[in-house]
Design a protein around this motif. Structure first.
Motif, mmCIF file in Angstrom:
data_model
loop_
_atom_site.group_PDB
_atom_site.id
_atom_site.type_symbol
_atom_site.label_atom_id
_atom_site.label_comp_id
_atom_site.label_asym_id
_atom_site.label_seq_id
_atom_site.Cartn_x
_atom_site.Cartn_y
_atom_site.Cartn_z
ATOM 1 N N ASP A 47 -9.278 1.703 -8.704
ATOM 2 C CA ASP A 47 -10.021 2.637 -9.554
ATOM 3 C C ASP A 47 -9.445 2.662 -10.969
ATOM 4 N N GLY A 48 -10.310 2.915 -11.931
ATOM 5 C CA GLY A 48 -9.861 3.209 -13.283
ATOM 6 C C GLY A 48 -9.509 2.020 -14.150
ATOM 7 N N LEU A 49 -9.853 0.794 -13.743
ATOM 8 C CA LEU A 49 -9.552 -0.364 -14.572
ATOM 9 C C LEU A 49 -10.442 -0.365 -15.811
ATOM 10 N N THR A 50 -9.891 -0.816 -16.916
ATOM 11 C CA THR A 50 -10.649 -0.893 -18.158
ATOM 12 C C THR A 50 -10.675 -2.315 -18.689
ATOM 13 N N THR A 51 -11.717 -2.625 -19.445
ATOM 14 C CA THR A 51 -11.861 -3.919 -20.108
ATOM 15 C C THR A 51 -12.356 -3.661 -21.529
ATOM 16 N N PHE A 52 -12.321 -4.684 -22.379
ATOM 17 C CA PHE A 52 -12.745 -4.510 -23.764
ATOM 18 C C PHE A 52 -14.175 -3.976 -23.853
ATOM 19 N N THR A 53 -15.048 -4.483 -22.986
ATOM 20 C CA THR A 53 -16.416 -3.966 -22.879
ATOM 21 C C THR A 53 -16.539 -3.285 -21.527
ATOM 22 N N GLU A 54 -16.872 -2.016 -21.520
ATOM 23 C CA GLU A 54 -16.880 -1.240 -20.280
ATOM 24 C C GLU A 54 -17.739 -1.905 -19.208
ATOM 25 N N GLY A 55 -17.139 -2.091 -18.023
ATOM 26 C CA GLY A 55 -17.852 -2.636 -16.885
ATOM 27 C C GLY A 55 -18.030 -4.134 -16.901
ATOM 28 N N VAL A 56 -17.522 -4.809 -17.954
ATOM 29 C CA VAL A 56 -17.717 -6.251 -18.100
ATOM 30 C C VAL A 56 -16.369 -6.940 -18.259
ATOM 31 N N LEU A 57 -16.129 -7.980 -17.473
ATOM 32 C CA LEU A 57 -14.955 -8.836 -17.649
ATOM 33 C C LEU A 57 -15.380 -10.003 -18.536
ATOM 34 N N THR A 58 -14.873 -10.040 -19.766
ATOM 35 C CA THR A 58 -15.210 -11.115 -20.694
ATOM 36 C C THR A 58 -14.180 -12.224 -20.542
ATOM 37 N N VAL A 59 -14.673 -13.407 -20.206
ATOM 38 C CA VAL A 59 -13.810 -14.528 -19.810
ATOM 39 C C VAL A 59 -13.956 -15.668 -20.808
ATOM 40 N N GLY A 60 -12.852 -16.110 -21.386
ATOM 41 C CA GLY A 60 -12.863 -17.258 -22.285
ATOM 42 C C GLY A 60 -12.815 -18.555 -21.496
ATOM 43 N N VAL A 61 -13.669 -19.514 -21.865
ATOM 44 C CA VAL A 61 -13.816 -20.743 -21.092
ATOM 45 C C VAL A 61 -13.766 -21.974 -22.008
ATOM 46 N N PRO A 62 -12.757 -22.842 -21.854
ATOM 47 C CA PRO A 62 -12.763 -24.126 -22.538
ATOM 48 C C PRO A 62 -13.431 -25.190 -21.664
ATOM 49 N N GLU A 63 -13.734 -26.328 -22.237
ATOM 50 C CA GLU A 63 -14.295 -27.433 -21.460
ATOM 51 C C GLU A 63 -13.131 -28.241 -20.896
ATOM 52 N N ASN A 64 -12.844 -28.057 -19.623
ATOM 53 C CA ASN A 64 -11.688 -28.713 -19.009
ATOM 54 C C ASN A 64 -11.875 -28.818 -17.495
ATOM 55 N N PRO A 65 -12.854 -29.611 -17.032
ATOM 56 C CA PRO A 65 -13.059 -29.727 -15.587
ATOM 57 C C PRO A 65 -11.880 -30.442 -14.924
ATOM 58 N N PRO A 66 -11.524 -30.095 -13.678
ATOM 59 C CA PRO A 66 -12.253 -29.184 -12.788
ATOM 60 C C PRO A 66 -11.851 -27.715 -12.923
ATOM 61 N N TYR A 67 -10.976 -27.408 -13.885
ATOM 62 C CA TYR A 67 -10.611 -26.014 -14.086
ATOM 63 C C TYR A 67 -11.837 -25.207 -14.513
ATOM 64 N N THR A 68 -12.461 -25.672 -15.609
ATOM 65 C CA THR A 68 -13.562 -24.917 -16.187
ATOM 66 C C THR A 68 -14.557 -25.829 -16.890
ATOM 67 N N THR A 69 -15.824 -25.443 -16.804
ATOM 68 C CA THR A 69 -16.896 -26.081 -17.568
ATOM 69 C C THR A 69 -17.869 -24.985 -17.969
ATOM 70 N N LEU A 70 -18.292 -25.009 -19.227
ATOM 71 C CA LEU A 70 -19.234 -24.013 -19.723
ATOM 72 C C LEU A 70 -20.603 -24.655 -19.882
ATOM 73 N N ASP A 71 -21.630 -23.963 -19.377
ATOM 74 C CA ASP A 71 -23.008 -24.444 -19.474
ATOM 75 C C ASP A 71 -23.867 -23.293 -19.987
ATOM 76 N N GLY A 72 -24.044 -23.252 -21.297
ATOM 77 C CA GLY A 72 -24.764 -22.126 -21.883
ATOM 78 C C GLY A 72 -23.974 -20.844 -21.691
ATOM 79 N N THR A 73 -24.577 -19.870 -21.034
ATOM 80 C CA THR A 73 -23.882 -18.608 -20.771
ATOM 81 C C THR A 73 -23.237 -18.584 -19.392
ATOM 82 N N ASP A 74 -23.333 -19.683 -18.661
ATOM 83 C CA ASP A 74 -22.754 -19.766 -17.318
ATOM 84 C C ASP A 74 -21.536 -20.685 -17.342
ATOM 85 N N ALA A 75 -20.753 -20.628 -16.291
ATOM 86 C CA ALA A 75 -19.549 -21.450 -16.212
ATOM 87 C C ALA A 75 -19.294 -21.857 -14.771
#
Length: 292
Positions: A47-75
């Motif tokens: 309970d009571g966790l906070t984020t920069f935007t209330e209710g939203v976890l904003t995640v930074g994503v670089p292009e580095n598969p298989p760790y991460t790949t960004l496709d528009g607004t999805d990852a």
């Protein structure tokens, strides 16, 4: 494959120009739109966790598969799979924004644009002065890519050109051993091109990235065996999620969940889905001593 030395970013050495431009365009813009929704009757683990935007976890994503790949607004990627489980457990929707390895940490501590960033970041004391870290997830290793299944540094000596991305932690060690036979490249793509063309005899890359990049080729990816001449083979880097240093509650909550996933087999299942071995997972006792 991220910070080889203190310079090493995450895991990969290159980021697409499009991703870089998009990341720069974010400065001063409105918060990214969430890509997921949360049920009204969702009960968070904490309970009571906070984020920069209330209710939203904003995640930074670089292009580095298989760790991460960004496709528009999805990852996608195995770190994205982990982050989405964390967000779901804490009843947070998720919004993805593009980052580079040059601006990722600043997106947390200066711009306050992301709560957490992904992409295979190494845990270092230098970084820990700027951002917090969750409990770590996996080791990175130096991978040797060849047609002959070479898995030792000694096996690279005398075979001709060996390609490596610039800035990896093994660069100085391998330069001392291979001399002019060590050929430096901007990143994975360029190494792969010269390997396939026969211009070099072997390549070096981060293990997870190499497994992904060479999965449909005739090349074999092997984790380098221990060699006292190459520090990364005796002291493997560990990766974790950089997170807002001031938000210790969020870091602790996510870390407890990751530790749970470590113990109950969830991390192993996620890695297996991306063709990565469970042996990469950092044991609980090692994780407990990691910089946070």
């Amino acid at each position: 494959m991220n910070t080889s030395t203190s310079f090493r970013r995450g895991t990969r050495m290159t980021v697409t120009a499009a991703a870089a431009a998009a990341a720069l365009a974010l400065t001063g813009c409105a918060a990214a739109a969430p890509t997921s929704t949360v049920s009204a009757d969702c009960t968070p683990v904490d309970d009571g966790l906070t984020t920069f935007t209330e209710g939203v976890l904003t995640v930074g994503v670089p292009e580095n598969p298989p760790y991460t790949t960004l496709d528009g607004t999805d990852a996608s990627g195995f770190e994205i799979d982990i982050v989405e489980k964390l967000a779901e457990a804490e009843c947070l929707s998720v919004a993805y924004v593009p980052i580079t390895y040059a601006n990722g940490i600043a997106m947390i501590n200066n711009q306050k644009r992301t709560d957490i960033i992904t992409g295979g970041w190494y845990v270092t004391a230098e970084r820990a002065e700027q951002v917090g870290f969750t409990t770590p997830t996996i080791y990175d290793q130096m991978a040797i890519i060849s047609k002959d299944g070479i898995d030792t540094v000694a096996g690279l000596e005398g075979i001709g050109g060996v390609g490596s991305g610039t800035g990896f932690s093994w660069q100085d060690d391998l330069t001392r051993i291979l001399g002019g036979d060590l050929k430096l490249y901007p990143g994975t793509t360029e190494i792969k091109q010269d390997l396939e063309a026969g211009r070099i005899a072997a390549g070096l890359d981060g293990y997870a990235v190499a497994v992904y990049a060479y999965q449909d080729t005739d090349f074999t990816v092997k984790a380098a065996q221990v060699d006292d001449r190459v520090a990364i083979t005796t002291d493997m880097p560990i990766t974790a999620f950089p997170i807002d240093k001031a938000n210790q509650d969020l870091s602790d909550a996510f870390s407890a969940l990751i530790d749970q996933y470590r113990e109950d087999g969830t991390l192993a299942e996620i890695l297996a889905a991306h063709d990565l071995a469970a042996e990469l997972i950092i044991p609980a006792d090692k994780a407990a001593d990691s910089l946070r």
